[in-house]
Design an enzyme around this catalytic site. Structure first.
Site, mmCIF file in Angstrom:
data_model
loop_
_atom_site.group_PDB
_atom_site.id
_atom_site.type_symbol
_atom_site.label_atom_id
_atom_site.label_comp_id
_atom_site.label_asym_id
_atom_site.label_seq_id
_atom_site.Cartn_x
_atom_site.Cartn_y
_atom_site.Cartn_z
ATOM 1 C CG ASP A 158 13.938 -26.680 -2.411
ATOM 2 O OD1 ASP A 158 13.222 -26.531 -1.401
ATOM 3 O OD2 ASP A 158 13.609 -26.273 -3.537
ATOM 4 C CG HIS A 189 9.814 -25.524 -1.483
ATOM 5 N ND1 HIS A 189 11.045 -25.316 -2.059
ATOM 6 C CD2 HIS A 189 8.987 -24.589 -2.016
ATOM 7 C CE1 HIS A 189 10.976 -24.305 -2.905
ATOM 8 N NE2 HIS A 189 9.739 -23.839 -2.904
ATOM 9 C CB SER A 344 9.207 -22.363 -5.607
ATOM 10 O OG SER A 344 10.049 -21.756 -4.678
#
Length: 397
Positions: A158, A189, A344
Site C-alpha cells: 500500500d 491509506h 480499499s
C-alpha cells in the site's frame, strides 16, 4: 482471461514477429511513456534470463547511442515462484528486439496504479466488524475466534503503514519501499487498511503480524512494475522466514487490465500467500481492472451498512465476495483514526478473515472458497452476474 497479444504502438515495426510475443493492455489511458514489463516464458532458467538481460543491455546501449535516446534501460528483475519478468525504460527499437527473443512470453506497457479509496466522513460509526461476525445486520459486537490470526503474517502492500501506531504495537515491521525514499505513510491509506485487517481495536485478525510494503506514494499512486516488485519481495520474505502457507497479502489498489499484474498475484497465491484484492471504485465490471481480474485471488466488492452494493463499487463475475466498505473507521498516521470508503476498505476485511482462517488450519488454496461458501446471501442489487454473498467469519452468530 484471454490474451490478445498485440502492442499497438509497434504494429508496423513488428508485423513480422511472432504474434504470441505481444500483449495489449485493455483500456485505460494510464500508460507510463517508454516503460515496459517484459515477461519470460515458463521454464526459462536463471542462466537464460541473465543472458537475455545482458543482451538487452547491449542492444539498449547501441540504440541509445545511435538514436540519442534518453531511455534508461533495464531497471528491476522479478522472480515470483518461478515467474520471471523485468521492467525497464526502452525505445521502440529495443522493444522490437526484445520481442524477437523466443524466451519472451509477452511485453506490456507499465501503467499507473492508484489506491482504491474514496471519501472521508468525520465521526462516522464503525460497523464493519459487527457485520462480518453476524448473519443479520445491526449488531455492534465483534465475535471472533480467539486465535485472531495468531501466527499469520499479513503484508500490507500500500502507501506504507505508520509502524509506531498503538494499533500495531509489538506486531509490525517495515518491509520494503519500491516507490520512493520515504519510509513513512504520507497518505494514510495503508495505515487505515492495516488497521482493518489487523489493528488491535479496529482489526479483524487482531493477533496477526504485519509487514509494511510501500508501493504507492503519498499522493496515492505508483506503477504496475512497482507493485510487482513489492509482491516479489513479499514472496521472497515469506519463503526466507518459512511462513508460506501462513501468510496473507492485502492489495487495496488497482489500475487498468494488466496480464503481468494478474500473473504476479497468481504466482504469489500459488506460492502460499492468501491474496485479497480490491475490486475497484468505478462502478463497472471488475474484469477490466487489475489485479482484481486475476481469477486466483480473492476479489472484494464493497457493501453498505444496509447490505447493499456501495454505489461506487465495481462488480461482475470475477468478484468473489462483498465486504463492508462504506464509511469504515480505522487507524490514521500519528495515532489517530479516520473514516474512509472504498473497495480499499472491503479488501482488508476479507484479508483479515482469510488470515484468521489460516490460523485455524484452512489452507491458502481453500481460504477464498471457504469464504464464499459461508458468506451470507444478503446483498441487494449486487450488479449483473455478481455474487450476493457478504463476508462472514463463521462465528455462529
Amino acid at each position: 482471461m484471454g490474451c490478445i497479444k498485440v502492442i499497438s504502438v509497434f504494429l508496423a515495426a513488428v508485423a513480422a514477429v511472432d504474434a504470441r510475443a505481444f500483449f495489449h493492455n485493455r483500456g485505460g489511458n494510464d500508460v507510463i511513456p517508454n516503460s515496459y514489463i517484459v515477461v519470460m516464458k515458463d521454464g526459462v532458467t536463471a542462466e537464460d534470463f541473465d543472458s537475455h538481460i545482458s543482451s538487452v543491455a547491449a542492444t539498449h546501449s547501441l540504440n541509445k547511442a545511435k538514436r540519442g535516446s534518453e531511455t534508461v534501460g533495464h531497471k528491476d528483475s522479478f522472480n515470483i515462484n518461478g515467474w520471471r519478468a523485468y521492467n525497464g525504460h526502452f525505445d521502440e527499437a529495443t522493444i522490437e528486439s526484445i520481442l524477437k527473443d523466443d524466451k519472451v512470453n509477452y511485453v506490456e506497457h507499465d501503467r499507473v496504479v492508484k489506491l482504491a479509496a474514496l471519501t472521508t466522513q468525520p465521526n462516522a460509526p464503525t460497523w464493519g466488524l459487527g457485520r462480518v461476525s453476524h448473519k443479520a445486520p445491526g449488531n455492534k459486537d465483534f465475535v471472533y475466534d480467539s486465535s485472531a490470526g495468531q501466527g499469520i503474517t499479513i503484508y500490507g502492500v500500500d502507501t506504507g503503514i505508520d509502524i509506531h501506531h498503538s494499533e500495531f504495537a509489538g506486531r509490525i515491521r517495515w518491509g520494503t519501499n519500491t516507490v520512493d525514499n520515504d519510509n513513512t505513510d504520507g497518505n494514510g491509506h495503508g495505515t487505515h487498511t492495516a488497521g482493518t485487517f489487523a489493528g488491535t481495536t479496529y482489526g479483524v485478525a487482531k493477533k496477526a503480524n504485519i509487514v509494511a510494503v510501500k508501493v504507492l506514494s503519498a499522493g496515492g499512486s505508483g506503477s504496475t512494475s512497482g507493485v510487482i516488485k513489492g509482491i516479489d519481495w513479499c514472496v521472497t520474505d515469506a519463503r526466507s522466514k518459512n511462513t508460506l502457507g501462513k501468510a496473507a497479502l492485502n492489495l487495496s489498489l488497482g489500475g487498468s487490465f494488466s496480464q503481468a499484474s494478474n500473473d504476479a498475484v497468481t504466482r504469489a497465491q500459488e506460492a502460499g500467500i492468501f491474496v485479497a484484492v480490491a475490486a475497484g471504485n468505478d462502478n463497472r465490471d471488475a474484469k477490466n481492472s487489475s489485479p482484481a481480474s486475476a481469477p486466483a485471488v480473492c476479489t472484494a466488492a464493497s457493501s453498505t451498512i444496509d447490505d447493499q452494493k456501495s454505489s461506487f463499487s465495481n462488480w461482475g463475475t470475477i468478484v468473489d465476495i462483498y465486504a463492508p466498505g462504506s464509511n469504515i473507521l480505522s487507524a490514521a498516521p500519528g495515532g489517530g483514526t479516520r473514516t474512509l470508503s472504498g473497495t480499499s476498505m472491503a479488501s482488508p476485511h476479507v484479508c483479515g478473515v482469510g488470515a484468521a482462517m489460516l490460523a485455524q488450519g484452512v489452507s491458502v488454496a481453500q481460504a477464498c472458497n471457504r469464504l464464499k461458501q459461508i458468506g451470507n446471501a444478503v446483498i441487494r442489487n449486487p450488479g449483473t452476474g455478481t455474487t450476493n454473498r457478504l463476508l462472514y467469519n463463521g462465528s455462529g452468530r
